[in-house]
Scaffold this motif. Structure first.
Motif, PDB file in Angstrom:
ATOM      1  N   ALA A   1     -10.535  -3.154   3.275  1.00 55.51           N
ATOM      2  CA  ALA A   1     -11.605  -2.735   2.367  1.00 55.51           C
ATOM      3  C   ALA A   1     -11.035  -1.933   1.203  1.00 55.51           C
ATOM      4  N   ARG A   2     -10.121  -1.017   1.489  1.00 54.00           N
ATOM      5  CA  ARG A   2      -9.510  -0.197   0.431  1.00 54.00           C
ATOM      6  C   ARG A   2      -8.679  -1.063  -0.510  1.00 54.00           C
ATOM      7  N   TRP A   3      -7.900  -1.985   0.062  1.00 53.98           N
ATOM      8  CA  TRP A   3      -7.103  -2.873  -0.787  1.00 53.98           C
ATOM      9  C   TRP A   3      -8.004  -3.700  -1.682  1.00 53.98           C
ATOM     10  N   SER A   4      -9.057  -4.256  -1.109  1.00 49.72           N
ATOM     11  CA  SER A   4      -9.980  -5.088  -1.891  1.00 49.72           C
ATOM     12  C   SER A   4     -10.617  -4.284  -3.011  1.00 49.72           C
ATOM     13  N   GLU A   5     -11.112  -3.114  -2.674  1.00 53.18           N
ATOM     14  CA  GLU A   5     -11.765  -2.261  -3.675  1.00 53.18           C
ATOM     15  C   GLU A   5     -10.801  -1.910  -4.804  1.00 53.18           C
ATOM     16  N   THR A   6      -9.583  -1.550  -4.447  1.00 56.56           N
ATOM     17  CA  THR A   6      -8.601  -1.133  -5.443  1.00 56.56           C
ATOM     18  C   THR A   6      -8.116  -2.307  -6.282  1.00 56.56           C
ATOM     19  N   LEU A   7      -7.807  -3.421  -5.652  1.00 52.89           N
ATOM     20  CA  LEU A   7      -7.235  -4.559  -6.373  1.00 52.89           C
ATOM     21  C   LEU A   7      -8.256  -5.319  -7.198  1.00 52.89           C
TER      22      LEU A   7
ATOM     23  N   ASP B   1      -0.870  -0.561  -8.035  1.00 48.76           N
ATOM     24  CA  ASP B   1       0.467  -0.931  -7.570  1.00 48.76           C
ATOM     25  C   ASP B   1       0.669  -0.536  -6.113  1.00 48.76           C
ATOM     26  N   GLU B   2       0.177   0.651  -5.732  1.00 50.65           N
ATOM     27  CA  GLU B   2       0.319   1.105  -4.348  1.00 50.65           C
ATOM     28  C   GLU B   2      -0.443   0.192  -3.388  1.00 50.65           C
ATOM     29  N   ALA B   3      -1.679  -0.141  -3.742  1.00 44.71           N
ATOM     30  CA  ALA B   3      -2.471  -1.030  -2.893  1.00 44.71           C
ATOM     31  C   ALA B   3      -1.814  -2.411  -2.806  1.00 44.71           C
ATOM     32  N   GLN B   4      -1.322  -2.899  -3.938  1.00 42.13           N
ATOM     33  CA  GLN B   4      -0.650  -4.206  -3.955  1.00 42.13           C
ATOM     34  C   GLN B   4       0.582  -4.185  -3.067  1.00 42.13           C
ATOM     35  N   ALA B   5       1.354  -3.116  -3.132  1.00 45.16           N
ATOM     36  CA  ALA B   5       2.571  -3.005  -2.325  1.00 45.16           C
ATOM     37  C   ALA B   5       2.245  -2.959  -0.836  1.00 45.16           C
ATOM     38  N   GLU B   6       1.161  -2.273  -0.473  1.00 46.39           N
ATOM     39  CA  GLU B   6       0.759  -2.213   0.936  1.00 46.39           C
ATOM     40  C   GLU B   6       0.257  -3.565   1.418  1.00 46.39           C
ATOM     41  N   PHE B   7      -0.535  -4.234   0.579  1.00 47.63           N
ATOM     42  CA  PHE B   7      -1.134  -5.509   0.960  1.00 47.63           C
ATOM     43  C   PHE B   7      -0.099  -6.627   0.991  1.00 47.63           C
ATOM     44  N   HIS B   8       0.809  -6.624   0.047  1.00 49.13           N
ATOM     45  CA  HIS B   8       1.773  -7.715  -0.124  1.00 49.13           C
ATOM     46  C   HIS B   8       3.130  -7.071  -0.393  1.00 49.13           C
ATOM     47  N   PRO B   9       3.827  -6.586   0.651  1.00 46.36           N
ATOM     48  CA  PRO B   9       5.032  -5.767   0.468  1.00 46.36           C
ATOM     49  C   PRO B   9       6.120  -6.390  -0.385  1.00 46.36           C
ATOM     50  N   GLU B  10       6.261  -7.707  -0.402  1.00 40.65           N
ATOM     51  CA  GLU B  10       7.335  -8.297  -1.193  1.00 40.65           C
ATOM     52  C   GLU B  10       6.937  -8.556  -2.642  1.00 40.65           C
ATOM     53  N   HIS B  11       5.715  -8.192  -3.026  1.00 41.13           N
ATOM     54  CA  HIS B  11       5.220  -8.385  -4.389  1.00 41.13           C
ATOM     55  C   HIS B  11       5.844  -7.369  -5.344  1.00 41.13           C
TER      56      HIS B  11
ATOM     57  N   ASP C   1       3.792  -9.264 -12.531  1.00 39.20           N
ATOM     58  CA  ASP C   1       2.392  -9.681 -12.487  1.00 39.20           C
ATOM     59  C   ASP C   1       1.783  -9.706 -13.884  1.00 39.20           C
ATOM     60  N   GLY C   2       2.083 -10.728 -14.643  1.00 40.57           N
ATOM     61  CA  GLY C   2       1.597 -10.840 -16.012  1.00 40.57           C
ATOM     62  C   GLY C   2       0.093 -10.925 -16.109  1.00 40.57           C
ATOM     63  N   ASP C   3      -0.573 -11.582 -15.139  1.00 46.12           N
ATOM     64  CA  ASP C   3      -2.030 -11.716 -15.194  1.00 46.12           C
ATOM     65  C   ASP C   3      -2.719 -10.352 -15.128  1.00 46.12           C
ATOM     66  N   VAL C   4      -2.247  -9.481 -14.248  1.00 41.12           N
ATOM     67  CA  VAL C   4      -2.848  -8.140 -14.153  1.00 41.12           C
ATOM     68  C   VAL C   4      -2.573  -7.373 -15.429  1.00 41.12           C
ATOM     69  N   ALA C   5      -1.388  -7.520 -15.987  1.00 38.60           N
ATOM     70  CA  ALA C   5      -1.054  -6.817 -17.228  1.00 38.60           C
ATOM     71  C   ALA C   5      -1.947  -7.273 -18.362  1.00 38.60           C
TER      72      ALA C   5
END
Length: 102
Positions: free
Chosen positions: A56-62, A74-84, A89-93
């Protein structure tokens, strides 16, 4: 998806029942609107119920790019997908207006 209908209905009934049991005032978003999709996504993944709050936290944050700082995303992304690598991530930028202009 049709095969999941009874389980999803059961999840919704549980959440609404818990919300009603808590009494008024009720927060539909907090009680049902966020946890139901999280449970529906976690079920076929086999994620244990104790991880639902993390999802839920990852979804809300991302998914709420204007509410959170880039560091929080970035922290949520790293927790959700550690190798990311958030630097790749050009799309997010582009979505957040942090992409370099060309």
């Amino acid at each position: 998806m049709e095969a999941w209908r009874p389980r999803i209905q059961e999840m919704a009934d549980e959440l609404v029942g818990a919300m009603v049991a808590e009494g008024s005032p009720a927060d539909l978003r907090a009680a049902v609107a966020l946890p139901l999709p999280v449970r529906v996504i976690c079920a076929p993944l086999g994620a244990p119920s104790e991880d639902h709050d993390k999802f839920a936290r990852w979804s809300e944050t991302l998914l709420t790019l204007t509410r959170y700082t880039q560091a929080e995303v970035d922290e949520a992304q790293a927790e959700f997908h550690p190798e990311h690598d958030p630097q790749d991530d050009g799309d997010v930028a582009v979505a957040t207006g942090t992409a370099p202009s060309t």
